[in-house]
Design an enzyme around this catalytic site. Structure first.
Site, mmCIF file in Angstrom:
data_model
loop_
_atom_site.group_PDB
_atom_site.id
_atom_site.type_symbol
_atom_site.label_atom_id
_atom_site.label_comp_id
_atom_site.label_asym_id
_atom_site.label_seq_id
_atom_site.Cartn_x
_atom_site.Cartn_y
_atom_site.Cartn_z
ATOM 1 N N GLU A 230 0.843 -1.197 0.000
ATOM 2 C CA GLU A 230 0.000 0.000 0.000
ATOM 3 C C GLU A 230 0.878 1.246 0.000
ATOM 4 O O GLU A 230 0.649 2.183 -0.741
ATOM 5 C CB GLU A 230 -0.947 -0.002 1.212
ATOM 6 C CG GLU A 230 -1.902 1.194 1.195
ATOM 7 C CD GLU A 230 -2.935 1.192 2.323
ATOM 8 O OE1 GLU A 230 -3.236 0.125 2.875
ATOM 9 O OE2 GLU A 230 -3.450 2.283 2.630
ATOM 10 N N ARG A 308 -7.320 2.962 13.370
ATOM 11 C CA ARG A 308 -8.212 1.811 13.208
ATOM 12 C C ARG A 308 -8.165 0.894 14.435
ATOM 13 O O ARG A 308 -9.137 0.226 14.765
ATOM 14 C CB ARG A 308 -7.915 1.029 11.917
ATOM 15 C CG ARG A 308 -9.062 0.112 11.506
ATOM 16 C CD ARG A 308 -8.813 -0.593 10.184
ATOM 17 N NE ARG A 308 -9.388 0.069 9.029
ATOM 18 C CZ ARG A 308 -10.657 -0.028 8.638
ATOM 19 N NH1 ARG A 308 -11.521 -0.745 9.345
ATOM 20 N NH2 ARG A 308 -11.075 0.600 7.573
ATOM 21 N N GLU A 710 -10.512 -8.335 4.486
ATOM 22 C CA GLU A 710 -9.804 -8.340 5.761
ATOM 23 C C GLU A 710 -10.543 -8.998 6.936
ATOM 24 O O GLU A 710 -9.927 -9.665 7.762
ATOM 25 C CB GLU A 710 -9.455 -6.901 6.168
ATOM 26 C CG GLU A 710 -8.474 -6.218 5.240
ATOM 27 C CD GLU A 710 -8.411 -4.721 5.518
ATOM 28 O OE1 GLU A 710 -9.352 -3.999 5.151
ATOM 29 O OE2 GLU A 710 -7.431 -4.299 6.127
HETATM 30 N N1 MTE Z 1 -6.151 -11.658 -1.105
HETATM 31 C C1 MTE Z 1 -5.103 -12.037 -1.864
HETATM 32 N N2 MTE Z 1 -5.164 -13.192 -2.529
HETATM 33 N N3 MTE Z 1 -3.981 -11.264 -1.957
HETATM 34 C C2 MTE Z 1 -3.859 -10.075 -1.245
HETATM 35 O O1 MTE Z 1 -2.848 -9.400 -1.359
HETATM 36 N N4 MTE Z 1 -4.930 -8.494 0.306
HETATM 37 C C3 MTE Z 1 -5.895 -8.372 1.395
HETATM 38 C C4 MTE Z 1 -7.266 -8.849 0.938
HETATM 39 N N5 MTE Z 1 -7.179 -10.133 0.315
HETATM 40 C C5 MTE Z 1 -4.955 -9.668 -0.426
HETATM 41 C C6 MTE Z 1 -6.105 -10.498 -0.409
HETATM 42 C C7 MTE Z 1 -6.024 -7.003 1.876
HETATM 43 S S1 MTE Z 1 -4.921 -6.432 3.006
HETATM 44 C C8 MTE Z 1 -7.038 -6.180 1.473
HETATM 45 S S2 MTE Z 1 -7.225 -4.634 2.092
HETATM 46 C C9 MTE Z 1 -7.993 -6.609 0.467
HETATM 47 O O2 MTE Z 1 -7.760 -7.924 -0.005
HETATM 48 C C10 MTE Z 1 -7.899 -5.647 -0.718
HETATM 49 O O3 MTE Z 1 -8.714 -6.003 -1.744
HETATM 50 P P1 MTE Z 1 -10.295 -5.686 -1.748
HETATM 51 O O4 MTE Z 1 -10.434 -4.283 -1.292
HETATM 52 O O5 MTE Z 1 -10.655 -5.906 -3.146
HETATM 53 O O6 MTE Z 1 -10.920 -6.656 -0.786
HETATM 54 N N1 HPA Z 2 -7.573 0.845 5.739
HETATM 55 C C1 HPA Z 2 -6.606 0.444 4.904
HETATM 56 N N2 HPA Z 2 -5.755 1.253 4.344
HETATM 57 C C2 HPA Z 2 -5.850 2.549 4.628
HETATM 58 C C3 HPA Z 2 -6.827 3.028 5.494
HETATM 59 C C4 HPA Z 2 -7.741 2.130 6.078
HETATM 60 O O1 HPA Z 2 -8.641 2.483 6.855
HETATM 61 N N3 HPA Z 2 -6.648 4.350 5.589
HETATM 62 C C5 HPA Z 2 -5.598 4.641 4.814
HETATM 63 N N4 HPA Z 2 -5.112 3.564 4.221
HETATM 64 MO MO1 MOS Z 3 -5.202 -3.937 3.206
HETATM 65 S S1 MOS Z 3 -4.105 -3.887 4.934
HETATM 66 O O1 MOS Z 3 -6.084 -2.456 3.651
HETATM 67 O O2 MOS Z 3 -4.084 -3.429 2.071
#
Ligand code: MTE
Ligand code: HPA
Ligand code: MOS
Length: 756
Positions: A230, A308, A710
């Protein structure tokens, strides 16, 4: 709709055809970068001598802070992090220079020849030590609800305790990396393995001292991010771009695993303390917690993660009097960063520990306190958001019934009575996780949709595919809304020239934000095509719809085709491109008051974990994890189940075996897979059962399909407490400890501590 669609990348992945940054075909004579980083965790740089390194045949140039034409600053939230160290270093692994060479072997040879001398300064590696020295990233933050002091005076039971949760290495399969090359007029294109292309663009433009439009960032897909990309994919991309700016030649930098492990931050370790007060009916009346976040040497995303932690400090419980404070403690570790759950898991572990402590002292099951305090409709979270569509009780009751909790308990008691060496333990873990970036201004996204004149469609959004299958979801939305076959839709790479000013793909919100934008764009296009078709077939617009590439009139299939209507629209000069913007409505947060309505909605669920502990060895196996999960109305159950399973196992790893270890000089000891253990096929639960909670979903979620990335990680927390319960039935003198991960070594110690 296409609810059973497989991840559209699965064929490409299986055949090895999917393009990750390292697979992008590079230009001729592409140079290779390598970071020279600090071997000292805190010190002054007395002398650096690059002369021997520069003499190595095949070395193009070594870049340092002196080569920066803009500013030497990459801090996103707080400007406290140089790209390359100048006079001082603050963690082992901090980048000092960037070697550019013909190939990696040559760069490595040169790196070994750089001479550096430090004057060592005191090293802080723990949050507590940092707090004792007033070493902080920023001011502490507190959330308050009611009056804890007054309330404690009325409580029947008050307990205090301390907890520790360790960091966690992201261990994305694909390490960090980027490939940058010059375009005309001083423009630069960067292909980066980042969750945040705009962040890379913005930070690169600052460091290079050029306008943002000179930097184009493109993301094909990621081999996993988990939050680790990120913010922390940015530095490498900028380094490569600085080199391109000077050399006008393509530069690629893919970190090897050791360098990645050493130089990047991880989940934040937390040292915390709690005080919990209950009335005689086991209602939690007051809860106080102090969280010491080990932020590392600079802010990175720490302040947002700390925030958070406060949001999730009471998990899914209603507590009328709350006071929670978080300190972002500055230490000499690599800046810790986002990791699935983003501080939420660290917060939840503390209240779960507090409840366990209370239950143990009262000689009752932890479940009684948990169940008594589940949040319900119209209750207030400590940050002022009023609960609507609360599913905490529903999911708990559903888990109790569907998984026969009473029967399970009997079985376990029976087993434990019959067995001396092996003991079983069980724990229930309910969760509530808020969906939206806690920083309200980040909750928006855009989609650019082209219908080409042959009827095929191209979609660009800010969504980064990292294995979570967001591209599949975007494709489903487009195909469904336009009424065409999925084969007609292509999801383009994520690119800052097509979709600009984006938030990173994070906070589990990517599908919601970008999906709503895709939906909006496709609806506009569909409306236009309805008009065209109505004219073509001499009916009213309301009578037209599209499905599987065919025109439907009054919901009856005709022989007219989607592409015929598109072709006609082209002749009539109708715009076949749409750019839509979506911003989450209703959410707000006032940081001065620490109150508001920051989340679009919450995701709920309840898991039951059972384990078997070998009381001779301290080893344990997870028998089963049974989960009732609130998917809302899942738009792709296969994908979402995969997310629950993956997150669960990642949570179990964090709680049981992943042990990040630094020595007191700030050197990473767990620097390879031989010293850092993550769950493998042998350590995953023998059985995982996931049953969707039946709800009507939430309209703030795309297609009422709730975010899933998450929240399920936090089911893993149940493992810790299941182990505790197994130990308890072996060692009646066991005093609960809250020190995660609960490795077999620690478990073994606790099995025999004070045992009669
Ligand atoms: N799933 C896979 N296979 N690979 C990833 O890197 N990242 C996780 C989750 N699932 C991740 C994953 C994290 S930290 C987040 S915030 C969300 O996916 C981000 O994707 P989304 O917002 O589409 O759920
Ligand atoms: N979640 C994940 N990533 C972020 C956030 C959050 O709430 N705020 C800024 N980056
Ligand atoms: Mo997920 S820790 O918000 O990339």
């Amino acid at each position: 709709m296409t609810k059973t669609m497989k991840n559209i990348d699965s064929f490409g992945h299986l055949r090895g055809e999917s393009l990750f940054v390292d697979d992008v075909i590079t230009k001729q004579n592409t140079l290779v970068g390598l970071v020279f980083d600090s071997t000292c965790a805190h010190g002054k740089i007395i002398k650096i001598d690059y002369s021997q390194a520069e003499k190595v045949e095949g070395i193009t140039r070594i870049f340092t802070h002196k080569d920066i034409l803009g500013i030497n600053q990459i801090g996103g939230i707080i400007p406290d992090e140089p790209l390359w160290a100048k006079d001082e270093v603050h963690f082992t692994g901090q980048p000092i220079a960037f070697i550019v060479a013909k190939n990696e072997l040559i760069a490595k040879k040169a790196r070994a020849l750089i001479q550096i001398e430090f004057e060592n300064l005191p090293v802080i590696t723990t949050a507590k030590a940092a707090k004792n020295k007033d070493s902080f990233i920023n001011e502490p933050r507190s959330f308050k609800l009611g009056d804890t002091e007054k309330s404690f005076a009325d409580c029947h039971h008050i307990y205090k305790g301390e907890t520790f949760t360790n960091g966690q290495e992201h261990l994305y399969l694909e390490t960090q990396g980027c490939y940058a090359y010059p375009l005309e007029n001083g423009n630069i294109k960067i292909i980066s393995s980042t969750q945040g292309p705009t962040q890379v663009q913005k930070a690169t433009s600052k460091v290079l001292g050029v306008a943002m439009h000179k930097i184009e960032v493109d993301v094909t897909r990621l081999g996993g991010g988990f939050g680790g990309k990120e913010d922390q994919a940015t530095a490498w991309a900028i380094m490569a771009a600085v080199a391109v700016q000077h050399l006008k030649k393509p530069v690629k930098y893919i970190l090897n695993r050791h360098d990645d492990l050493r130089m990047t931050g991880k989940r934040h370790p937390y040292e915390s303390s709690f005080k919990i007060g209950l009335d005689k009916d086991l209602k939690i009346k007051a809860f106080e917690a102090e969280f010491l976040q080990n932020s590392g040497a600079s802010a990175d995303l720490s302040p947002a993660i700390a925030e958070r932690t406060l949001f999730h400090a009471t998990n899914c419980y209603f507590v009328p009097n709350v006071k929670t404070t978080v300190y972002s403690c500055k230490t000499n570790l690599p800046p810790n960063t986002a990791f699935r759950g983003f501080g939420g898991p660290q917060g939840m572990f503390v209240i779960e520990s507090a409840i366990a402590q209370a239950a143990s002292a009262l000689g009752i099951d932890k479940r009684l306190i948990q169940k008594t305090n589940l949040i319900s409709e119209n209750d207030t979270f400590s940050y002022g958001q009023i609960t609507t569509n609360a599913e905490a009780v529903n999911s708990w009751i559903s888990a109790e019934e569907k998984f026969d909790l009473v029967g399970l308990e009997k079985e376990i008691n029976h087993f434990n009575e019959k067995n001396d060496r092996f003991k079983k333990g069980m724990a229930v873990m309910p969760i509530a996780f808020g969906i939206s970036f806690t920083n309200t201004p980040m909750n928006h996204a855009r989609a650019l949709v082209h219908i080409y004149q042959d009827g095929s469609v191209g979609i660009s959004t800010a969504a980064v595919e990292m294995g979570q299958s967001v591209n599949t979801k975007m494709l489903q939305i487009a195909a469904d809304t336009l009424g065409i076959d999925p084969e007609k839709v292509k999801i383009e790479t994520t690119n800052t020239t097509r979709v600009a000013n984006t938030s990173p793909s994070a906070a589990s919100s990517t599908a919601d934000l970008n999906g709503k934008a895709v939906l909006k764009a496709c609806l506009s296009l569909q409306e236009r095509l309805n008009t065209v078709a109505a004219k073509m077939y001499n009916v009213n617009e309301e009578n037209i719809s599209f499905e599987s590439n065919f025109v439907f009139i009054d919901f009856k299939k005709t022989t007219y085709l989607w592409q015929d209507v598109v072709a006609q629209a082209m002749l009539e000069r109708v715009a076949l491109t749409e750019n839509a913007h979506y911003a989450t409505p209703k959410i707000h947060f006032d940081k001065a008051k620490e109150k508001g309505h920051p989340f679009a909605y919450h995701v709920y669920g309840t898991s039951i974990t059972t384990i078997t502990l070998d009381c001779l060895q301290g080893t344990y196996e997870i028998d089963a994890v049974k989960i009732i999960h609130d998917f809302g109305k899942s738009m792709n159950m296969g994908v979402d189940m995969g997310q629950v399973e993956g997150a669960l196992v990642q949570g179990i790893g964090w709680m049981t075996m992943e042990e990040i270890s630094y020595d007191d000089k700030g050197k990473l000891l767990s620097n390879a897979l031989s010293t850092y253990k993550i769950p493998d096929i042998f350590s995953v639960p023998k059985k995982v059962e996931i049953i969707p909670l039946e709800t009507s979903g939430n309209q703030m979620a795309i297609y009422r399909s709730k975010a899933v990335g998450e929240p399920p990680l936090m089911y893993g927390i149940g493992t810790y407490f299941a182990i505790q319960n197994a130990i308890k039935s072996f060692n009646q003198e066991y005093k609960l400890t809250f020190n995660s991960p609960y490795t077999p070594e620690k478990v073994l110690m606790d099995l025999y501590k004070n045992k009669g």
